[in-house]
Each structure stands twice: as C-alpha cells, then as structure tokens.
Design a protein around this motif. Structure first.
Motif, PDB file in Angstrom:
ATOM      1  N   MET A 133       0.848  -1.181   0.000  1.00 35.67           N
ATOM      2  CA  MET A 133       0.000   0.000   0.000  1.00 35.67           C
ATOM      3  C   MET A 133       0.887   1.235   0.000  1.00 35.67           C
ATOM      4  O   MET A 133       1.854   1.293   0.740  1.00 35.67           O
ATOM      5  CB  MET A 133      -0.907  -0.002   1.216  1.00 35.67           C
ATOM      6  N   SER A 134       0.520   2.189  -0.851  1.00 38.10           N
ATOM      7  CA  SER A 134       1.355   3.377  -0.942  1.00 38.10           C
ATOM      8  C   SER A 134       0.577   4.571  -1.456  1.00 38.10           C
ATOM      9  O   SER A 134      -0.469   4.434  -2.071  1.00 38.10           O
ATOM     10  CB  SER A 134       2.549   3.108  -1.856  1.00 38.10           C
ATOM     11  N   VAL A 135       1.142   5.752  -1.196  1.00 38.31           N
ATOM     12  CA  VAL A 135       0.602   7.015  -1.687  1.00 38.31           C
ATOM     13  C   VAL A 135       1.563   7.532  -2.749  1.00 38.31           C
ATOM     14  O   VAL A 135       2.776   7.560  -2.534  1.00 38.31           O
ATOM     15  CB  VAL A 135       0.467   8.058  -0.552  1.00 38.31           C
ATOM     16  N   SER A 136       1.011   7.924  -3.901  1.00 39.55           N
ATOM     17  CA  SER A 136       1.826   8.470  -4.987  1.00 39.55           C
ATOM     18  C   SER A 136       0.989   9.448  -5.807  1.00 39.55           C
ATOM     19  O   SER A 136      -0.225   9.551  -5.618  1.00 39.55           O
ATOM     20  CB  SER A 136       2.358   7.343  -5.882  1.00 39.55           C
ATOM     21  N   LYS A 137       1.654  10.119  -6.716  1.00 41.06           N
ATOM     22  CA  LYS A 137       0.961  11.071  -7.577  1.00 41.06           C
ATOM     23  C   LYS A 137       0.168  10.316  -8.644  1.00 41.06           C
ATOM     24  O   LYS A 137       0.675   9.388  -9.269  1.00 41.06           O
ATOM     25  CB  LYS A 137       1.960  12.024  -8.239  1.00 41.06           C
ATOM     26  N   ALA A 138      -1.069  10.728  -8.847  1.00 35.22           N
ATOM     27  CA  ALA A 138      -1.900  10.128  -9.896  1.00 35.22           C
ATOM     28  C   ALA A 138      -1.494  10.692 -11.250  1.00 35.22           C
ATOM     29  O   ALA A 138      -0.952  11.793 -11.349  1.00 35.22           O
ATOM     30  CB  ALA A 138      -3.375  10.417  -9.625  1.00 35.22           C
ATOM     31  N   SER A 139      -1.787   9.932 -12.297  1.00 32.81           N
ATOM     32  CA  SER A 139      -1.485  10.358 -13.664  1.00 32.81           C
ATOM     33  C   SER A 139      -2.714  10.160 -14.548  1.00 32.81           C
ATOM     34  O   SER A 139      -3.728   9.603 -14.111  1.00 32.81           O
ATOM     35  CB  SER A 139      -0.300   9.569 -14.215  1.00 32.81           C
ATOM     36  N   ILE A 140      -2.597  10.575 -15.774  1.00 32.37           N
ATOM     37  CA  ILE A 140      -3.706  10.447 -16.726  1.00 32.37           C
ATOM     38  C   ILE A 140      -4.135   8.986 -16.865  1.00 32.37           C
ATOM     39  O   ILE A 140      -5.310   8.696 -17.043  1.00 32.37           O
ATOM     40  CB  ILE A 140      -3.329  11.061 -18.088  1.00 32.37           C
ATOM     41  N   SER A 141      -3.201   8.059 -16.733  1.00 34.37           N
ATOM     42  CA  SER A 141      -3.556   6.636 -16.845  1.00 34.37           C
ATOM     43  C   SER A 141      -4.491   6.182 -15.723  1.00 34.37           C
ATOM     44  O   SER A 141      -5.123   5.131 -15.831  1.00 34.37           O
ATOM     45  CB  SER A 141      -2.290   5.767 -16.874  1.00 34.37           C
ATOM     46  N   ASP A 142      -4.613   6.963 -14.665  1.00 35.04           N
ATOM     47  CA  ASP A 142      -5.494   6.638 -13.539  1.00 35.04           C
ATOM     48  C   ASP A 142      -6.897   7.230 -13.693  1.00 35.04           C
ATOM     49  O   ASP A 142      -7.747   7.052 -12.822  1.00 35.04           O
ATOM     50  CB  ASP A 142      -4.890   7.170 -12.227  1.00 35.04           C
ATOM     51  N   LEU A 143      -7.133   7.933 -14.788  1.00 38.77           N
ATOM     52  CA  LEU A 143      -8.367   8.697 -14.962  1.00 38.77           C
ATOM     53  C   LEU A 143      -9.634   7.885 -14.693  1.00 38.77           C
ATOM     54  O   LEU A 143     -10.456   8.274 -13.862  1.00 38.77           O
ATOM     55  CB  LEU A 143      -8.419   9.318 -16.358  1.00 38.77           C
ATOM     56  N   SER A 144      -9.831   6.783 -15.358  1.00 39.24           N
ATOM     57  CA  SER A 144     -11.098   6.052 -15.203  1.00 39.24           C
ATOM     58  C   SER A 144     -11.247   5.461 -13.812  1.00 39.24           C
ATOM     59  O   SER A 144     -12.348   5.445 -13.248  1.00 39.24           O
ATOM     60  CB  SER A 144     -11.272   4.991 -16.285  1.00 39.24           C
ATOM     61  N   GLU A 145     -10.159   5.011 -13.222  1.00 41.78           N
ATOM     62  CA  GLU A 145     -10.234   4.464 -11.865  1.00 41.78           C
ATOM     63  C   GLU A 145     -10.559   5.568 -10.845  1.00 41.78           C
ATOM     64  O   GLU A 145     -11.339   5.357  -9.918  1.00 41.78           O
ATOM     65  CB  GLU A 145      -8.914   3.770 -11.524  1.00 41.78           C
ATOM     66  N   LEU A 146      -9.978   6.745 -11.025  1.00 44.84           N
ATOM     67  CA  LEU A 146     -10.285   7.875 -10.145  1.00 44.84           C
ATOM     68  C   LEU A 146     -11.732   8.319 -10.298  1.00 44.84           C
ATOM     69  O   LEU A 146     -12.406   8.612  -9.303  1.00 44.84           O
ATOM     70  CB  LEU A 146      -9.344   9.053 -10.431  1.00 44.84           C
ATOM     71  N   LEU A 147     -12.219   8.378 -11.544  1.00 40.01           N
ATOM     72  CA  LEU A 147     -13.625   8.751 -11.778  1.00 40.01           C
ATOM     73  C   LEU A 147     -14.565   7.816 -11.024  1.00 40.01           C
ATOM     74  O   LEU A 147     -15.491   8.269 -10.353  1.00 40.01           O
ATOM     75  CB  LEU A 147     -13.954   8.695 -13.273  1.00 40.01           C
ATOM     76  N   SER A 148     -14.321   6.545 -11.149  1.00 41.28           N
ATOM     77  CA  SER A 148     -15.167   5.555 -10.478  1.00 41.28           C
ATOM     78  C   SER A 148     -15.092   5.723  -8.962  1.00 41.28           C
ATOM     79  O   SER A 148     -16.114   5.743  -8.271  1.00 41.28           O
ATOM     80  CB  SER A 148     -14.732   4.152 -10.884  1.00 41.28           C
ATOM     81  N   LEU A 149     -13.883   5.860  -8.436  1.00 42.57           N
ATOM     82  CA  LEU A 149     -13.705   6.003  -6.986  1.00 42.57           C
ATOM     83  C   LEU A 149     -14.451   7.222  -6.452  1.00 42.57           C
ATOM     84  O   LEU A 149     -15.228   7.122  -5.507  1.00 42.57           O
ATOM     85  CB  LEU A 149     -12.213   6.124  -6.644  1.00 42.57           C
ATOM     86  N   VAL A 150     -14.219   8.373  -7.046  1.00 39.93           N
ATOM     87  CA  VAL A 150     -14.820   9.613  -6.539  1.00 39.93           C
ATOM     88  C   VAL A 150     -16.343   9.565  -6.645  1.00 39.93           C
ATOM     89  O   VAL A 150     -17.051   9.886  -5.691  1.00 39.93           O
ATOM     90  CB  VAL A 150     -14.245  10.849  -7.271  1.00 39.93           C
ATOM     91  N   ASN A 151     -16.844   9.136  -7.785  1.00 33.73           N
ATOM     92  CA  ASN A 151     -18.291   9.144  -7.974  1.00 33.73           C
ATOM     93  C   ASN A 151     -19.006   8.130  -7.092  1.00 33.73           C
ATOM     94  O   ASN A 151     -20.095   8.411  -6.587  1.00 33.73           O
ATOM     95  CB  ASN A 151     -18.629   8.964  -9.453  1.00 33.73           C
ATOM     96  N   THR A 152     -18.415   6.967  -6.853  1.00 29.72           N
ATOM     97  CA  THR A 152     -19.068   5.984  -5.981  1.00 29.72           C
ATOM     98  C   THR A 152     -18.871   6.296  -4.499  1.00 29.72           C
ATOM     99  O   THR A 152     -19.633   5.821  -3.670  1.00 29.72           O
ATOM    100  CB  THR A 152     -18.588   4.545  -6.269  1.00 29.72           C
ATOM    101  N   THR A 153     -17.884   7.111  -4.191  1.00 29.94           N
ATOM    102  CA  THR A 153     -17.665   7.499  -2.797  1.00 29.94           C
ATOM    103  C   THR A 153     -18.675   8.546  -2.351  1.00 29.94           C
ATOM    104  O   THR A 153     -19.138   8.522  -1.211  1.00 29.94           O
ATOM    105  CB  THR A 153     -16.230   8.029  -2.604  1.00 29.94           C
ATOM    106  N   TYR A 154     -19.029   9.466  -3.249  1.00 27.06           N
ATOM    107  CA  TYR A 154     -19.926  10.559  -2.884  1.00 27.06           C
ATOM    108  C   TYR A 154     -21.369  10.364  -3.311  1.00 27.06           C
ATOM    109  O   TYR A 154     -22.271  10.963  -2.735  1.00 27.06           O
ATOM    110  CB  TYR A 154     -19.419  11.878  -3.478  1.00 27.06           C
ATOM    111  N   ARG A 155     -21.602   9.570  -4.339  1.00 24.64           N
ATOM    112  CA  ARG A 155     -22.949   9.425  -4.889  1.00 24.64           C
ATOM    113  C   ARG A 155     -23.286   7.953  -5.115  1.00 24.64           C
ATOM    114  O   ARG A 155     -22.416   7.114  -5.242  1.00 24.64           O
ATOM    115  CB  ARG A 155     -23.080  10.164  -6.220  1.00 24.64           C
ATOM    116  N   GLY A 156     -24.559   7.675  -5.229  1.00 26.43           N
ATOM    117  CA  GLY A 156     -25.007   6.327  -5.545  1.00 26.43           C
ATOM    118  C   GLY A 156     -25.153   5.452  -4.314  1.00 26.43           C
ATOM    119  O   GLY A 156     -24.859   5.850  -3.188  1.00 26.43           O
ATOM    120  N   GLU A 157     -25.604   4.253  -4.543  1.00 28.90           N
ATOM    121  CA  GLU A 157     -25.908   3.325  -3.459  1.00 28.90           C
ATOM    122  C   GLU A 157     -24.688   2.965  -2.619  1.00 28.90           C
ATOM    123  O   GLU A 157     -24.760   2.892  -1.398  1.00 28.90           O
ATOM    124  CB  GLU A 157     -26.552   2.058  -4.041  1.00 28.90           C
ATOM    125  N   SER A 158     -23.538   2.749  -3.266  1.00 31.99           N
ATOM    126  CA  SER A 158     -22.346   2.334  -2.516  1.00 31.99           C
ATOM    127  C   SER A 158     -21.859   3.429  -1.567  1.00 31.99           C
ATOM    128  O   SER A 158     -21.260   3.133  -0.536  1.00 31.99           O
ATOM    129  CB  SER A 158     -21.229   1.915  -3.456  1.00 31.99           C
TER     130      SER A 158
END
Length: 175
Positions: free
Chosen positions: A1-26
């Motif tokens: 487990m680690s913390v690092s800078k996100a890049s453009i290649s992380d775009l879709s995974e970040l979108l999913s994480l943020v949107n499911t964390t704040y909105r929706g059933e999950s």
C-alpha cells in the motif's frame, strides 16, 4: 500500500472512486455520502478530472492497495501561499481503516514542499461528522462560508440550499 501522484492513466479508476464514494448506493456505506444534499450520479466528470490531472497547479494523490487498485485520493490545488484540499475520497467500505489519515499526511508533506502557509478546504454546513473529523486533524473553522457554486450544478442538483464552510490548518500546526 502506498501514496503516490496520480497520472492520466489513472483517470477512469479515479472517476469511479470519486463518484461511488460521494454518490449512488455504494456511497451510503460510508460517511461521505452526499445524497441528502445533492441529487445526481456524478461528483466529477472525465473532462474536469482530466483538466486537474494536466494542470501544473493541481496535484492528485492516490492511495493504492497491495493489488495496485486505487482505494483513496485527494486533489490538491495551490492557490497563492495556500494549498486547497478537495475531492478527498476513500472507498466507502474502507473508510475508518486509516487510508484517509495517510492521504492527509501526504497532503501535509506536499504543502511543506511548496512552502505553503496553510491548507484549506470546504465542507457542507451541517456535516458535523466531517467537520469534527477535520477538527481532530487540526483544521479550524475560519468563519468564511460560501454558497454552493453554480458551475458545479452540472455535477448534481442541490436538493436544498447548500452553504460550504471553510476550514484551515496552518502549516506550523502540521504534525
């Protein structure tokens, strides 16, 4: 487990994480759910997130698990001599597991490298559990408040009048 800078290649995974964390059933599994305040399924869209990932004034930290899956993130934006913290998201089922603490510590270190005098953020007024969370991490209410920005209505329709309160932590209070 680690913390690092996100890049453009992380775009879709970040979108999913943020949107499911704040909105929706999950999102209802965690304490970041905004469904009582804002209607809609997305917190951020691809265009906005791509803009942040490519803007040199923004820095998105990601927290990955042992399988290299992104389970947390935070968006940091340098504004003058302060660092604005936003889009703080941890997968709802992993909240209270220390991921957020690690991301906030990494944000503190990043603020120091930029010689910022403070880190600030906004919280929806009435989200007492979030305000208390940040207060335990040395953030204080500044007394400043703002109406929910109209430009963000594309990311959801306010279900009530929303006021954002500002909190700030001075760098000399970063431990």
């Amino acid at each position: 487990m680690s913390v690092s800078k996100a890049s453009i290649s992380d775009l879709s995974e970040l979108l999913s994480l943020v949107n499911t964390t704040y909105r929706g059933e999950s999102s209802k599994k965690g304490w970041t759910d905004e469904s009582a305040f804002v209607g809609g399924d997305i917190r951020v869209d691809k265009q906005a997130l791509l803009g942040d990932l490519t803007d040199p004034n923004f820095y998105i930290l990601k927290y990955t698990d042992a399988n290299e899956q992104i389970i947390g993130c935070v968006n940091l934006h340098k504004k003058y001599d302060k660092l604005h913290l936003g889009m703080f998201a941890v997968r709802p089922e992993l909240q209270s597991a220390g991921v957020g603490k690690m991301l906030l510590q990494a944000a503190d270190e990043y603020a120091k490298t930029l010689n910022c005098k403070a880190i600030n953020l906004t919280v929806i007024q009435g989200r007492d559990e979030l305000i208390a969370y940040y207060q335990r991490r040395n953030y204080v209410l500044t007394g400043n408040s703002f109406s929910f920005p109209v430009e963000y209505h594309k990311f959801g329709v306010p279900l009530q009048e929303i006021t954002l309160v500002e909190m700030e932590k001075e760098i000399d209070r970063i431990i």
